[in-house]
Design a protein around this motif. Structure first.
Motif, PDB file in Angstrom:
ATOM      1  N   GLU A 208      -3.281  13.152   4.139  1.00 31.15           N
ATOM      2  CA  GLU A 208      -4.050  12.685   2.987  1.00 31.15           C
ATOM      3  C   GLU A 208      -3.215  11.829   2.036  1.00 31.15           C
ATOM      4  O   GLU A 208      -3.700  11.425   0.974  1.00 31.15           O
ATOM      5  CB  GLU A 208      -4.580  13.897   2.201  1.00 31.15           C
ATOM      6  N   LEU A 209      -1.972  11.522   2.419  1.00 27.05           N
ATOM      7  CA  LEU A 209      -1.062  10.895   1.465  1.00 27.05           C
ATOM      8  C   LEU A 209      -1.510   9.489   1.070  1.00 27.05           C
ATOM      9  O   LEU A 209      -1.422   9.112  -0.102  1.00 27.05           O
ATOM     10  CB  LEU A 209       0.356  10.850   2.046  1.00 27.05           C
ATOM     11  N   ASP A 210      -2.002   8.725   2.019  1.00 31.00           N
ATOM     12  CA  ASP A 210      -2.423   7.356   1.695  1.00 31.00           C
ATOM     13  C   ASP A 210      -3.510   7.345   0.625  1.00 31.00           C
ATOM     14  O   ASP A 210      -3.397   6.646  -0.393  1.00 31.00           O
ATOM     15  CB  ASP A 210      -2.912   6.646   2.960  1.00 31.00           C
ATOM     16  N   SER A 211      -4.559   8.123   0.832  1.00 31.99           N
ATOM     17  CA  SER A 211      -5.647   8.159  -0.147  1.00 31.99           C
ATOM     18  C   SER A 211      -5.171   8.745  -1.471  1.00 31.99           C
ATOM     19  O   SER A 211      -5.609   8.331  -2.549  1.00 31.99           O
ATOM     20  CB  SER A 211      -6.826   8.970   0.397  1.00 31.99           C
ATOM     21  N   MET A 212      -4.245   9.693  -1.390  1.00 29.37           N
ATOM     22  CA  MET A 212      -3.708  10.297  -2.608  1.00 29.37           C
ATOM     23  C   MET A 212      -2.938   9.264  -3.431  1.00 29.37           C
ATOM     24  O   MET A 212      -3.089   9.176  -4.655  1.00 29.37           O
ATOM     25  CB  MET A 212      -2.793  11.463  -2.235  1.00 29.37           C
ATOM     26  N   LEU A 213      -2.108   8.456  -2.772  1.00 31.67           N
ATOM     27  CA  LEU A 213      -1.349   7.426  -3.468  1.00 31.67           C
ATOM     28  C   LEU A 213      -2.276   6.402  -4.106  1.00 31.67           C
ATOM     29  O   LEU A 213      -2.033   5.927  -5.220  1.00 31.67           O
ATOM     30  CB  LEU A 213      -0.382   6.740  -2.500  1.00 31.67           C
ATOM     31  N   LEU A 214      -3.356   6.063  -3.410  1.00 32.10           N
ATOM     32  CA  LEU A 214      -4.316   5.113  -3.967  1.00 32.10           C
ATOM     33  C   LEU A 214      -5.002   5.687  -5.199  1.00 32.10           C
ATOM     34  O   LEU A 214      -5.195   4.984  -6.206  1.00 32.10           O
ATOM     35  CB  LEU A 214      -5.345   4.732  -2.901  1.00 32.10           C
ATOM     36  N   ARG A 215      -5.358   6.963  -5.144  1.00 33.46           N
ATOM     37  CA  ARG A 215      -6.004   7.591  -6.297  1.00 33.46           C
ATOM     38  C   ARG A 215      -5.063   7.665  -7.493  1.00 33.46           C
ATOM     39  O   ARG A 215      -5.488   7.482  -8.643  1.00 33.46           O
ATOM     40  CB  ARG A 215      -6.488   9.000  -5.939  1.00 33.46           C
TER      41      ARG A 215
ATOM     42  N   ALA B 107       3.202   0.203   2.479  1.00 38.74           N
ATOM     43  CA  ALA B 107       3.526  -0.749   1.408  1.00 38.74           C
ATOM     44  C   ALA B 107       4.544  -0.153   0.444  1.00 38.74           C
ATOM     45  O   ALA B 107       5.497  -0.834   0.020  1.00 38.74           O
ATOM     46  CB  ALA B 107       2.252  -1.145   0.667  1.00 38.74           C
ATOM     47  N   GLN B 108       4.377   1.127   0.102  1.00 42.99           N
ATOM     48  CA  GLN B 108       5.319   1.765  -0.825  1.00 42.99           C
ATOM     49  C   GLN B 108       6.699   1.953  -0.186  1.00 42.99           C
ATOM     50  O   GLN B 108       7.728   1.850  -0.870  1.00 42.99           O
ATOM     51  CB  GLN B 108       4.755   3.105  -1.295  1.00 42.99           C
ATOM     52  N   VAL B 109       6.717   2.230   1.101  1.00 45.47           N
ATOM     53  CA  VAL B 109       7.994   2.339   1.799  1.00 45.47           C
ATOM     54  C   VAL B 109       8.757   1.022   1.712  1.00 45.47           C
ATOM     55  O   VAL B 109       9.968   0.990   1.447  1.00 45.47           O
ATOM     56  CB  VAL B 109       7.772   2.744   3.270  1.00 45.47           C
ATOM     57  N   MET B 110       8.058  -0.089   1.921  1.00 45.73           N
ATOM     58  CA  MET B 110       8.714  -1.397   1.869  1.00 45.73           C
ATOM     59  C   MET B 110       9.266  -1.691   0.472  1.00 45.73           C
ATOM     60  O   MET B 110      10.319  -2.307   0.327  1.00 45.73           O
ATOM     61  CB  MET B 110       7.725  -2.496   2.272  1.00 45.73           C
ATOM     62  N   ARG B 111       8.548  -1.252  -0.553  1.00 44.34           N
ATOM     63  CA  ARG B 111       9.033  -1.478  -1.919  1.00 44.34           C
ATOM     64  C   ARG B 111      10.266  -0.629  -2.231  1.00 44.34           C
ATOM     65  O   ARG B 111      11.084  -1.007  -3.081  1.00 44.34           O
ATOM     66  CB  ARG B 111       7.926  -1.167  -2.925  1.00 44.34           C
ATOM     67  N   ALA B 112      10.382   0.506  -1.581  1.00 41.14           N
ATOM     68  CA  ALA B 112      11.499   1.418  -1.862  1.00 41.14           C
ATOM     69  C   ALA B 112      12.734   1.132  -1.020  1.00 41.14           C
ATOM     70  O   ALA B 112      13.846   1.507  -1.401  1.00 41.14           O
ATOM     71  CB  ALA B 112      11.059   2.867  -1.627  1.00 41.14           C
ATOM     72  N   ALA B 113      12.560   0.456   0.116  1.00 40.89           N
ATOM     73  CA  ALA B 113      13.627   0.351   1.104  1.00 40.89           C
ATOM     74  C   ALA B 113      14.718  -0.634   0.699  1.00 40.89           C
ATOM     75  O   ALA B 113      14.451  -1.710   0.158  1.00 40.89           O
ATOM     76  CB  ALA B 113      13.042  -0.060   2.448  1.00 40.89           C
ATOM     77  N   THR B 114      15.949  -0.255   0.992  1.00 41.85           N
ATOM     78  CA  THR B 114      17.089  -1.166   0.907  1.00 41.85           C
ATOM     79  C   THR B 114      17.223  -1.962   2.191  1.00 41.85           C
ATOM     80  O   THR B 114      17.599  -3.132   2.176  1.00 41.85           O
ATOM     81  CB  THR B 114      18.387  -0.373   0.675  1.00 41.85           C
ATOM     82  N   LEU B 115      16.891  -1.312   3.310  1.00 42.72           N
ATOM     83  CA  LEU B 115      16.985  -1.914   4.639  1.00 42.72           C
ATOM     84  C   LEU B 115      15.907  -1.288   5.506  1.00 42.72           C
ATOM     85  O   LEU B 115      15.671  -0.081   5.432  1.00 42.72           O
ATOM     86  CB  LEU B 115      18.374  -1.655   5.243  1.00 42.72           C
ATOM     87  N   VAL B 116      15.250  -2.094   6.345  1.00 46.00           N
ATOM     88  CA  VAL B 116      14.200  -1.601   7.231  1.00 46.00           C
ATOM     89  C   VAL B 116      14.655  -1.742   8.684  1.00 46.00           C
ATOM     90  O   VAL B 116      14.955  -2.855   9.145  1.00 46.00           O
ATOM     91  CB  VAL B 116      12.880  -2.362   7.027  1.00 46.00           C
ATOM     92  N   ILE B 117      14.728  -0.624   9.393  1.00 43.50           N
ATOM     93  CA  ILE B 117      15.056  -0.602  10.814  1.00 43.50           C
ATOM     94  C   ILE B 117      13.743  -0.586  11.588  1.00 43.50           C
ATOM     95  O   ILE B 117      12.899   0.283  11.367  1.00 43.50           O
ATOM     96  CB  ILE B 117      15.888   0.650  11.179  1.00 43.50           C
ATOM     97  N   VAL B 118      13.571  -1.529  12.523  1.00 40.96           N
ATOM     98  CA  VAL B 118      12.337  -1.625  13.294  1.00 40.96           C
ATOM     99  C   VAL B 118      12.649  -1.381  14.776  1.00 40.96           C
ATOM    100  O   VAL B 118      13.200  -2.257  15.444  1.00 40.96           O
ATOM    101  CB  VAL B 118      11.660  -2.996  13.123  1.00 40.96           C
ATOM    102  N   PRO B 119      12.326  -0.197  15.300  1.00 40.10           N
ATOM    103  CA  PRO B 119      12.552   0.065  16.729  1.00 40.10           C
ATOM    104  C   PRO B 119      11.587  -0.750  17.587  1.00 40.10           C
ATOM    105  O   PRO B 119      10.393  -0.812  17.304  1.00 40.10           O
ATOM    106  CB  PRO B 119      12.272   1.572  16.874  1.00 40.10           C
TER     107      PRO B 119
END
Length: 256
Positions: A92-99, A133-145
């Motif tokens: 439910e985290l996505d909808s919770m963050l939006l609310r 979207a929030q992860v991207m705003r928080a990240a210093t570096l993004v690892i993409v497997p």
């Protein structure tokens, strides 16, 4: 503290295996105080470290502000490495963050965690929504497997677009080939096309991580998989140092 997000919009690419082993490398090789934060409701990181005790508190309560992070964090058994586990409440985290309307909630929580940790590694679910979207705003570096396949290349494009859409200062992206089998021509072609990208081999010792429920460096430290993770982490640390140096440079004066 640096925030390293292990993220892909495609599932089954080895995110949890990579995140768990990088957490071990950060704590064991770099002696960094490290927190592995599992944001995937499947709780894969908890499984990888054999942490499946019945939990009284739900992971979503951290985002709601109902509980402090230290009440949820668990030791992994690896010195210097803790886990902030996930559970089904994160569905439910996505909808919770939006609310909540707090576009930087994960970034704000990350800053709080920085009081006690040097490295924060995010094990992210394969989603394209407010959470990503929030992860991207928080990240210093993004690892993409990226397993070497056309679908994985498409997933990399999704990540690039996600970062472009949701961040003013895009974090650097490091693609990492996962599950590489050098007996396959498609895999060799992928490696030749992007020789600078790190690669994690699909070998039996890596498969044993889920069987033994611990990072490969703890039981097969000289295996090709363990050595590949060590090289990957060394490259990540160099990138983080460069990012920190660039961020600390004074702004140019007079446009020069």
């Amino acid at each position: 503290m640096a925030v390293v997000a292990v993220y892909s919009s495609k599932g089954g690419v080895g995110k949890t295996t990579i995140a768990s082993n990088l957490g071990w490398c950060a704590a064991e090789l770099s002696a960094r105080r490290t927190l592995l934060w599992d944001l995937d409701p499947a709780d894969g990181a908890g499984f990888m470290f054999a942490l499946e005790a019945q939990r009284k508190r739900q992971a979503r309560s951290l985002f709601a502000g109902d509980v402090a992070a230290h009440a949820l964090i668990e030791p992994t058994g690896v010195a210097g490495l803790d886990l902030l586990p996930a559970d089904s409440s994160l569905r439910e985290l996505d909808s919770m963050l939006l609310r909540m309307g707090q576009r930087h909630r994960i970034a704000a929580l990350s800053k709080q965690l920085a009081r006690n940790y040097d490295r924060l590694i995010l094990d992210c679910p394969p989603v394209l929504n407010e959470l990503s979207a929030q992860v991207m705003r928080a990240a210093t570096l993004v690892i993409v497997p990226l397993p070497p396949s056309p679908l994985s290349a498409r997933a990399l494009g999704h990540v690039v677009e996600e970062i472009r859409r949701h961040t003013k200062r895009p974090p650097p992206i490091l693609p990492v080939y996962s599950m590489i089998d050098r007996r396959r021509s498609l895999h060799l072609e992928a490696l030749a096309a992007n020789p600078a990208w790190p690669a994690i081999p699909m070998v039996s010792s890596l498969e044993q991580c889920a069987v033994q429920r611990r990072p490969v460096g703890t039981f097969a430290p000289r295996s090709p998989a363990a050595l590949a993770f060590m090289r990957l982490w060394s490259g990540i640390e160099r990138k983080l140092d460069l990012i920190a140096e660039t961020a600390s440079m004074p702004a140019p004066v007079g446009g020069h």
